[in-house]
Design a protein around this motif. Sequence first.
Motif, PDB file in Angstrom:
ATOM      1  N   UNK A 112      15.739  85.266 -31.565  1.00 35.24           N
ATOM      2  CA  UNK A 112      14.794  84.946 -33.121  1.00 35.24           C
ATOM      3  C   UNK A 112      15.694  86.770 -32.683  1.00 35.24           C
ATOM      4  N   UNK A 113      16.307  86.758 -34.599  1.00 34.13           N
ATOM      5  CA  UNK A 113      17.292  88.437 -35.084  1.00 34.13           C
ATOM      6  C   UNK A 113      16.307  88.386 -36.188  1.00 34.13           C
ATOM      7  N   UNK A 114      16.311  90.349 -36.262  1.00 35.56           N
ATOM      8  CA  UNK A 114      16.376  90.499 -37.438  1.00 35.56           C
ATOM      9  C   UNK A 114      16.862  90.588 -38.765  1.00 35.56           C
ATOM     10  N   UNK A 115      16.823  89.477 -39.609  1.00 39.81           N
ATOM     11  CA  UNK A 115      17.647  88.987 -40.286  1.00 39.81           C
ATOM     12  C   UNK A 115      17.218  87.857 -40.614  1.00 39.81           C
ATOM     13  N   UNK A 116      18.280  87.323 -42.303  1.00 37.93           N
ATOM     14  CA  UNK A 116      17.678  86.514 -43.029  1.00 37.93           C
ATOM     15  C   UNK A 116      18.509  84.980 -42.123  1.00 37.93           C
ATOM     16  N   UNK A 117      18.958  84.012 -43.482  1.00 40.20           N
ATOM     17  CA  UNK A 117      19.643  82.733 -43.812  1.00 40.20           C
ATOM     18  C   UNK A 117      20.988  82.837 -43.046  1.00 40.20           C
ATOM     19  N   UNK A 118      21.649  83.680 -43.387  1.00 43.10           N
ATOM     20  CA  UNK A 118      23.070  84.268 -42.787  1.00 43.10           C
ATOM     21  C   UNK A 118      23.879  84.648 -41.594  1.00 43.10           C
ATOM     22  N   UNK A 119      22.855  84.048 -40.620  1.00 48.31           N
ATOM     23  CA  UNK A 119      22.734  84.668 -39.282  1.00 48.31           C
ATOM     24  C   UNK A 119      23.966  85.528 -39.208  1.00 48.31           C
ATOM     25  N   UNK A 120      24.838  84.793 -38.715  1.00 47.88           N
ATOM     26  CA  UNK A 120      26.365  84.774 -38.238  1.00 47.88           C
ATOM     27  C   UNK A 120      27.173  85.789 -38.992  1.00 47.88           C
TER      28      UNK A 120
END
Length: 314
Positions: free
Chosen positions: A285-293
């Motif tokens: 799990x990363x600290x970001x939204x939907x557009x992960x890459x």
Amino acid sequence: MSGATDFPEPTVIAVNGVKLEVFEAGQDNVGNPVVLCHGWPEHAFTWRRQMSALAAAGYHVIAPNQRGYGESSRPDDVTDYDIEHLTGDLVALLDHYGYADATFVGHDWGAMVVWGLTLLHPDRVNKVINLSLPYMERGEMPWLQLMEAVFGGDHYFVHFTQQPGVADAVFEENTHQFLRNLYRKNEPPADPQPGMVMINLAQAEAPRGEPVLSDDDLAVFVSAFESSGFTGSVNWYRNLDRNWHQLADADPVIHQPTLMIYGDRDPVRASENLREFVPNVDVVTLDCGHWIQEEKPDEVNRAILTWLGQQDAT
């Protein structure tokens, strides 16, 4: 391609009755294929930072614009975008390169296709890496029927199907505005907005949140969709119930080693029963939204390469 100074030039490959625009990196790394599957409304360009990192690590990276996108074929029939056709394209792509199987990576709708590919053609997938969209249990009710029952007819998935051509036209009239407003960081709390959120984004003047694309990178997506239009890509949604029927006889369990990468600000929620259907899964799990890459490219590369290294060592 403007904004893509290090992005490879495409090759157009005829497979499965269509032509796919395919981008490659690490072609000399024969025998170690990774296929990258974009989501909606995306383009193979979304994988630009992963392509170079994977190629440098020794992988032959293959990133198609799937049917309906970019300069790939855009068949007229809605049913030509069902899961059998979409996964058939990927199987035929492996055949073109002479690969028995590959590691498949998907984001958003691309993850849905990779899940479906692994169910329908399990012998062609050796490992699964999916971003954002968890495995969707088939359940007893077709997916669109379920969404309409739970969320109502204004859920954008349902609207795309019940009002054919309406959303497509709105997106095409407001392509730059829609993509500019869409490619933003999700601000916590990222509650789902199941109604007319996509059409609202296309018609909204003021963007929300911080952009995840530079102006040059956004221009690549805008140019691609101004050329292709949106109907082919939206037709993927229009086949959800058809897909539900086509997956009826498949073993519902993903047996391959799997990496699932979530953004903790993503409105798309993590699956509570993921391990029931994907028992060999590792979760990051990363600290970001939907557009992960787009938002966390270095972290995504690190997660993928670390996990692949661990799998290759076993």
